[in-house]
Design a protein around this motif. Structure first.
Motif, short mmCIF file in Angstrom:
data_model
loop_
_atom_site.label_atom_id
_atom_site.label_comp_id
_atom_site.label_asym_id
_atom_site.label_seq_id
_atom_site.Cartn_x
_atom_site.Cartn_y
_atom_site.Cartn_z
N ARG A 1 0.07 -5.44 8.98
CA ARG A 1 0.63 -4.40 9.85
C ARG A 1 1.48 -5.02 10.94
O ARG A 1 2.55 -4.55 11.26
N ARG A 35 11.13 1.20 7.08
CA ARG A 35 9.74 1.65 6.98
C ARG A 35 9.64 2.89 6.10
O ARG A 35 10.52 3.73 6.08
N SER A 38 7.44 6.24 5.45
CA SER A 38 6.49 7.09 6.17
C SER A 38 5.26 7.37 5.32
O SER A 38 5.27 7.21 4.09
N ASP A 39 4.20 7.79 5.97
CA ASP A 39 2.98 8.15 5.25
C ASP A 39 3.24 9.29 4.27
O ASP A 39 2.68 9.31 3.17
N ASP A 40 4.11 10.22 4.65
CA ASP A 40 4.46 11.33 3.75
C ASP A 40 5.17 10.82 2.50
O ASP A 40 4.93 11.31 1.39
N GLN A 41 6.07 9.84 2.68
CA GLN A 41 6.78 9.29 1.53
C GLN A 41 5.81 8.55 0.61
O GLN A 41 5.91 8.66 -0.61
N ILE A 42 4.87 7.82 1.20
CA ILE A 42 3.87 7.12 0.39
C ILE A 42 3.02 8.13 -0.38
O ILE A 42 2.78 7.96 -1.58
N ALA A 43 2.59 9.18 0.29
CA ALA A 43 1.79 10.22 -0.38
C ALA A 43 2.58 10.86 -1.51
O ALA A 43 2.02 11.13 -2.58
#
Length: 92
Positions: A4, A15, A17-22
Motif C-alpha cells: 500500500r 490508481r 478505484s475499489d468500484d473498478q476492482i469490484a
C-alpha cells in the motif's frame, strides 16, 4: 515497506478505484464456469481470483494435451495425405 505504501507514490491517474476492482471481479466471475454455475451470489474477490488462476491452469493443461495429441496425429499421417492437409487447414 508495504505494498500500500509503495503504491501511494503512484500518480492518482494510475490508481484503480475499489468500484473498478469490484466491477472487474464481477466480470471475471461471469467468465469462470466453476463460479458462474454456483447458486449463491456472494463469492469473495479472493475466491474469484483463486478460481480464475485454477481455470487458467486447467486451460493451459488442456492446450498442452491437445497440442501433444495433434503432434502425435500429424506424426502418424503422411505429410502429403488428405488427412494431413485437413489438419493443416484447421490450424491456419
Amino acid at each position: 515497506m508495504s505494498s500500500r505504501r509503495s503504491r501511494s507514490g503512484q500518480s492518482a491517474v494510475s490508481r484503480i478505484s475499489d468500484d473498478q476492482i469490484a466491477d472487474l471481479v464481477s466480470k471475471l466471475q461471469l467468465l469462470i464456469p466453476e463460479i458462474r454455475n454456483r447458486r449463491s451470489d456472494k463469492v469473495t474477490a479472493s475466491k474469484v481470483l483463486q478460481e480464475t488462476c485454477n481455470y487458467i491452469r486447467s486451460l493451459h493443461r488442456e492446450v498442452e494435451d491437445l497440442s501433444e495429441r495433434l503432434s502425435v496425429l500429424l506424426d502418424s499421417t503422411e505429410s502429403d495425405s488428405a488427412q494431413a492437409a485437413i489438419i493443416r487447414s484447421l490450424l491456419m
